[in-house]
Enzyme design. Structure first.
Site, PDB file in Angstrom:
ATOM      1  N   ARG A   1       1.098  -4.849   6.897  1.00  0.00           N
ATOM      2  CA  ARG A   1       2.174  -6.210   6.958  1.00  0.00           C
ATOM      3  C   ARG A   1       3.296  -5.636   6.277  1.00  0.00           C
ATOM      4  O   ARG A   1       4.010  -6.431   5.598  1.00  0.00           O
ATOM      5  CB  ARG A   1       1.519  -7.404   6.035  1.00  0.00           C
ATOM      6  CG  ARG A   1       0.408  -7.930   7.064  1.00  0.00           C
ATOM      7  CD  ARG A   1       0.144  -9.283   6.829  1.00  0.00           C
ATOM      8  NE  ARG A   1      -1.409  -9.584   7.462  1.00  0.00           N
ATOM      9  CZ  ARG A   1      -2.632  -9.652   6.909  1.00  0.00           C
ATOM     10  NH1 ARG A   1      -2.599  -9.405   5.545  1.00  0.00           N
ATOM     11  NH2 ARG A   1      -3.370  -9.803   7.720  1.00  0.00           N
TER      12      ARG A   1
ATOM     13  N   CYS B   1       0.587  -0.202  -0.813  1.00  0.00           N
ATOM     14  CA  CYS B   1       0.002   0.906  -0.051  1.00  0.00           C
ATOM     15  C   CYS B   1       1.092   1.420   1.174  1.00  0.00           C
ATOM     16  O   CYS B   1       1.454   0.677   2.044  1.00  0.00           O
ATOM     17  CB  CYS B   1      -1.391   0.322   0.709  1.00  0.00           C
ATOM     18  SG  CYS B   1      -2.585  -0.409  -0.314  1.00  0.00           S
TER      19      CYS B   1
ATOM     20  N   ARG C   1     -12.037 -19.258  13.109  1.00  0.00           N
ATOM     21  CA  ARG C   1     -11.571 -18.688  11.490  1.00  0.00           C
ATOM     22  C   ARG C   1     -10.118 -18.284  11.680  1.00  0.00           C
ATOM     23  O   ARG C   1      -9.439 -18.050  12.757  1.00  0.00           O
ATOM     24  CB  ARG C   1     -12.486 -17.507  11.050  1.00  0.00           C
ATOM     25  CG  ARG C   1     -12.451 -16.278  12.303  1.00  0.00           C
ATOM     26  CD  ARG C   1     -13.571 -15.564  11.873  1.00  0.00           C
ATOM     27  NE  ARG C   1     -13.782 -14.459  12.541  1.00  0.00           N
ATOM     28  CZ  ARG C   1     -14.197 -14.036  13.715  1.00  0.00           C
ATOM     29  NH1 ARG C   1     -14.406 -15.189  14.642  1.00  0.00           N
ATOM     30  NH2 ARG C   1     -13.955 -12.785  14.281  1.00  0.00           N
TER      31      ARG C   1
ATOM     32  N   LYS D   1     -10.202  -7.441  16.488  1.00  0.00           N
ATOM     33  CA  LYS D   1     -10.952  -5.990  16.220  1.00  0.00           C
ATOM     34  C   LYS D   1     -11.862  -5.736  17.284  1.00  0.00           C
ATOM     35  O   LYS D   1     -12.629  -6.456  17.680  1.00  0.00           O
ATOM     36  CB  LYS D   1     -11.501  -6.429  14.892  1.00  0.00           C
ATOM     37  CG  LYS D   1     -10.507  -6.648  13.802  1.00  0.00           C
ATOM     38  CD  LYS D   1     -11.054  -7.159  12.534  1.00  0.00           C
ATOM     39  CE  LYS D   1     -10.157  -7.585  11.269  1.00  0.00           C
ATOM     40  NZ  LYS D   1      -9.590  -8.725  11.525  1.00  0.00           N
TER      41      LYS D   1
ATOM     42  N   ASP E   1      -3.543   1.092  11.653  1.00  0.00           N
ATOM     43  CA  ASP E   1      -2.594   0.361  12.711  1.00  0.00           C
ATOM     44  C   ASP E   1      -1.420   1.266  13.033  1.00  0.00           C
ATOM     45  O   ASP E   1      -0.960   1.952  12.275  1.00  0.00           O
ATOM     46  CB  ASP E   1      -2.285  -1.048  12.438  1.00  0.00           C
ATOM     47  CG  ASP E   1      -3.610  -2.070  12.206  1.00  0.00           C
ATOM     48  OD1 ASP E   1      -4.346  -1.828  12.924  1.00  0.00           O
ATOM     49  OD2 ASP E   1      -3.591  -2.934  11.330  1.00  0.00           O
TER      50      ASP E   1
ATOM     51  N   CYS F   1       1.757  -7.854  -4.111  1.00  0.00           N
ATOM     52  CA  CYS F   1       0.688  -6.871  -4.330  1.00  0.00           C
ATOM     53  C   CYS F   1       0.980  -6.521  -5.652  1.00  0.00           C
ATOM     54  O   CYS F   1       1.900  -6.035  -6.305  1.00  0.00           O
ATOM     55  CB  CYS F   1       0.263  -5.930  -3.287  1.00  0.00           C
ATOM     56  SG  CYS F   1      -0.108  -6.670  -1.524  1.00  0.00           S
TER      57      CYS F   1
ATOM     58  N   ASP G   1      -8.049  -2.305  15.495  1.00  0.00           N
ATOM     59  CA  ASP G   1      -7.615  -3.867  15.437  1.00  0.00           C
ATOM     60  C   ASP G   1      -6.222  -3.626  16.769  1.00  0.00           C
ATOM     61  O   ASP G   1      -5.325  -2.887  16.542  1.00  0.00           O
ATOM     62  CB  ASP G   1      -6.729  -4.211  14.276  1.00  0.00           C
ATOM     63  CG  ASP G   1      -6.756  -5.900  14.148  1.00  0.00           C
ATOM     64  OD1 ASP G   1      -6.932  -6.541  15.180  1.00  0.00           O
ATOM     65  OD2 ASP G   1      -6.594  -6.260  12.855  1.00  0.00           O
TER      66      ASP G   1
ATOM     67  N   ARG H   1      -6.381 -16.508  15.235  1.00  0.00           N
ATOM     68  CA  ARG H   1      -6.504 -15.633  16.585  1.00  0.00           C
ATOM     69  C   ARG H   1      -7.906 -16.024  17.010  1.00  0.00           C
ATOM     70  O   ARG H   1      -8.040 -16.027  18.242  1.00  0.00           O
ATOM     71  CB  ARG H   1      -6.365 -14.240  16.356  1.00  0.00           C
ATOM     72  CG  ARG H   1      -6.730 -13.460  17.312  1.00  0.00           C
ATOM     73  CD  ARG H   1      -6.475 -11.819  16.883  1.00  0.00           C
ATOM     74  NE  ARG H   1      -5.203 -11.580  16.543  1.00  0.00           N
ATOM     75  CZ  ARG H   1      -4.702 -10.764  15.781  1.00  0.00           C
ATOM     76  NH1 ARG H   1      -5.721 -10.083  14.902  1.00  0.00           N
ATOM     77  NH2 ARG H   1      -3.448 -10.617  15.404  1.00  0.00           N
ATOM     78  N   TYR H   2      -8.883 -16.152  16.286  1.00  0.00           N
ATOM     79  CA  TYR H   2     -10.240 -16.202  16.609  1.00  0.00           C
ATOM     80  C   TYR H   2     -10.346 -17.838  16.680  1.00  0.00           C
ATOM     81  O   TYR H   2      -9.942 -18.446  15.702  1.00  0.00           O
ATOM     82  CB  TYR H   2     -11.224 -15.510  15.709  1.00  0.00           C
ATOM     83  CG  TYR H   2     -11.137 -14.080  15.800  1.00  0.00           C
ATOM     84  CD1 TYR H   2     -11.539 -13.349  16.783  1.00  0.00           C
ATOM     85  CD2 TYR H   2     -10.255 -13.516  14.896  1.00  0.00           C
ATOM     86  CE1 TYR H   2     -11.237 -12.075  16.857  1.00  0.00           C
ATOM     87  CE2 TYR H   2     -10.242 -12.043  14.683  1.00  0.00           C
ATOM     88  CZ  TYR H   2     -10.909 -11.288  15.638  1.00  0.00           C
ATOM     89  OH  TYR H   2     -10.843  -9.950  15.774  1.00  0.00           O
TER      90      TYR H   2
ATOM     91  N   CYS I   1       0.482  -0.098   4.641  1.00  0.00           N
ATOM     92  CA  CYS I   1       0.177  -1.385   4.909  1.00  0.00           C
ATOM     93  C   CYS I   1       0.416  -2.051   6.258  1.00  0.00           C
ATOM     94  O   CYS I   1       1.590  -1.915   6.764  1.00  0.00           O
ATOM     95  CB  CYS I   1       0.770  -2.144   3.951  1.00  0.00           C
ATOM     96  SG  CYS I   1       0.694  -4.099   3.747  1.00  0.00           S
TER      97      CYS I   1
HETATM   98  C1  LIG Z   1      -9.472  -9.648  10.758  1.00  0.00           C
HETATM   99  C2  LIG Z   1      -9.240 -10.819  11.102  1.00  0.00           C
HETATM  100  C3  LIG Z   1     -10.141 -12.222  10.866  1.00  0.00           C
HETATM  101  C4  LIG Z   1     -11.522 -12.031  10.638  1.00  0.00           C
HETATM  102  O1  LIG Z   1     -12.374 -11.299  11.188  1.00  0.00           O
HETATM  103  P1  LIG Z   1     -13.847 -10.824  10.894  1.00  0.00           P
HETATM  104  O2  LIG Z   1     -14.126  -9.661  12.116  1.00  0.00           O
HETATM  105  O3  LIG Z   1     -14.549 -12.121  11.169  1.00  0.00           O
HETATM  106  O4  LIG Z   1     -13.814 -10.147   9.727  1.00  0.00           O
HETATM  107  C5  LIG Z   1      -9.605 -13.172  11.224  1.00  0.00           C
HETATM  108  N1  LIG Z   1      -8.520 -13.479  11.694  1.00  0.00           N
HETATM  109  C6  LIG Z   1      -7.650 -12.535  11.976  1.00  0.00           C
HETATM  110  C7  LIG Z   1      -6.006 -12.874  12.375  1.00  0.00           C
HETATM  111  C8  LIG Z   1      -7.824 -11.368  11.595  1.00  0.00           C
HETATM  112  O5  LIG Z   1      -6.941 -10.163  11.738  1.00  0.00           O
HETATM  113  S1  SF4 Z   2      -2.785  -3.030   2.254  1.00  0.00           S
HETATM  114 FE1  SF4 Z   2      -0.738  -4.255   2.157  1.00  0.00          FE
HETATM  115  S2  SF4 Z   2      -1.269  -6.248   1.516  1.00  0.00           S
HETATM  116 FE2  SF4 Z   2      -3.403  -4.818   1.075  1.00  0.00          FE
HETATM  117  S3  SF4 Z   2      -3.140  -4.286  -0.780  1.00  0.00           S
HETATM  118 FE3  SF4 Z   2      -2.179  -2.761   0.258  1.00  0.00          FE
HETATM  119  S4  SF4 Z   2      -0.095  -3.106   0.218  1.00  0.00           S
HETATM  120 FE4  SF4 Z   2      -1.078  -4.998  -0.358  1.00  0.00          FE
END
Ligand SMILES: *Cc1c(COP(=O)(O)O)cnc(C)c1O
Ligand code: SF4
Length: 395
Positions: free
Chosen positions: A142, A137, A124, A345, A301, A133, A338, A120-121, A140
């Site tokens: 995801r 949680c 990185r 973010k 989220d 996991c 986010d 996305r960025y 979560c």
């Molecule tokens: C959170 C995230 C990052 C890392 O973001 P930082 O602000 O640098 O910690 C990188 N890629 C994605 C897709 C993210 O959701």
């Molecule tokens: S937030 Fe989701 S990915 Fe992170 S530890 Fe909890 S269950 Fe696992």
């Protein structure tokens, strides 16, 4: 809430599993094999509320139920509002879907450029290396893929992901996530770190993990050696409540720090868990005592079935306002949302700027008092000559 956080209040220990040998208890495989994953197991250990029982019935279609014995001991079994309990025991609210909620709340699927890689960025990437996991949680982000309860069938193709990173030289920062990367075997983790380290444009690696919190037994000497050898590795923990900061977590963090891994923490703002200034203040103080720098406080989220756990954004702003100036600057995380649909973010801050005019900024400090600061001061006529003279002296 936690007056004079003395270390003796931090002990977790074997609790309900006191008959288990210390060797088994300290073994991460034993902890995983003895997780609480079924409704009947849970009911033998505590009295569930009707909402929890309903949540448990449906958990295996949404996000699997799993709690390590170590983490279970942190639950107050007499209190249905226990902040630890709310994080890992499902509730009926998970079945309610409100109109704002989404399966993929931060739009990751749209930026999935290779299996498990969210780009996305520009500089990185997020690299999802597993869907498992140690415990799950209930909020979560995801949930759609983690634990595979919704039949997403996530199969990380590590080599395809690593090849993508090799080919794209703008990637300088690789964030391993999932699921929990520290649940991989030592051999797999070492393979990933070694290959990443061999890529010239990858400057450093980050690991996002809740393992130290759910399963501190996983922080073994061999794992620490891998992290030390193939670094620089930074670690983002996920601690939400001061009760999670046990002696066991502190010992794990000590070892991680001694392996040369700097740690940050990402908390999620959760209703009835940590949505108050006093709980957050206690948490961030404990984190600093464990050498962990609070990094982000996330607005929860818009995950399907998470309304009962989401706090108001105004609460997050109030918490940051309650920390800034009132405690150590290092203790204060950045509150972020986010943005849905892949916006990334966005920092959300309390407002300290009252006004910016052509001449000055009018601001309020942490006590609400007003101060003024000029925008730029005109230099006196001979100032430039004076500056030039200074430069000559320096040369
Ligand atoms: C959170 C995230 C990052 C890392 O973001 P930082 O602000 O640098 O910690 C990188 N890629 C994605 C897709 C993210 O959701
Ligand atoms: S937030 Fe989701 S990915 Fe992170 S530890 Fe909890 S269950 Fe696992």
């Amino acid at each position: 809430m936690f007056p004079n956080d003395h270390l003796e209040n931090w002990f977790n220990g074997q609790g309900l599993w006191s008959q288990v040998s210390a060797k088994d208890w300290g073994n991460w495989i034993w902890q995983l094999q003895n997780r609480i994953t079924k409704l009947d197991q849970l009911e033998q250990l505590l009295d569930l509320t009707p909402e929890e029982r309903e949540g448990c019935y449906h958990a295996n279609k949404k996000l699997a139920l799993a709690i390590t014995p170590y983490f279970f001991n942190l639950i107050d079994r007499d209190n249905p509002y226990c902040p630890i309990r709310r994080q890992v025991i499902p509730q009926g609210g998970e079945l309610l879907v409100s109109p704002d909620e989404l399966l993929d709340p931060v739009g990751e699927e749209g930026s999935m450029v290779a299996p498990g890689i969210v780009h996305r960025y520009p500089d990185r990437i997020l690299f999802l290396v597993t869907d498992r996991c140690a415990a799950y949680c209930r909020y979560c982000t995801r949930s759609r893929l983690v634990s595979n309860a919704q039949d997403y069938n996530f199969h990380p193709e590590l080599d395809a992901g690593l090849n993508y990173i090799e080919k794209n030289s703008e990637i300088r920062d690789v964030l391993l996530s999932g699921g929990d990367p520290l649940l991989l075997s030592d051999a797999k983790l070492e393979y990933i770190l070694k290959r990443l380290k061999a890529i010239p444009h990858v400057e450093f690696i980050r690991i996002g993990s809740r393992i130290p919190v759910f399963l501190p037994q996983r922080i073994t000497p061999r794992l620490l050696e891998i992290l030390r050898l193939h670094g620089p590795v930074w670690m983002s923990l996920h601690v939400n409540h001061p009760k999670e900061c046990t002696m066991e977590l502190k010992a794990a963090c000590d070892q991680i720090a001694f392996a040369g891994v700097p740690m940050g923490n990402q908390s999620v703002l959760l209703r009835g868990v940590n949505d108050s200034v006093s709980v957050m203040q206690s948490l961030v103080h404990r984190l600093l005592m464990m050498r962990v720098r609070p990094y982000y406080l996330y607005q929860c989220d818009l995950i399907t079935g998470s309304a009962h756990l989401r706090a108001d954004i105004a609460k997050g702003i109030e918490i940051i306002r309650g920390l800034r100036g009132h405690t150590t600057g290092y203790a204060i995380p950045q509150f972020v949302v986010d943005a849905p649909e892949g916006g990334g973010k966005v920092p959300i801050n309390p407002e300290y700027v009252k006004e910016i005019t052509e001449a000055e900024i009018v601001m309020r400090n942490f006590q609400g008092d007003e101060y003024r600061y000029p925008r730029s001061t005109p230099l006196p006529g001979n100032a430039l000559d004076f500056l030039r003279e200074g430069e000559e002296i320096l040369m």
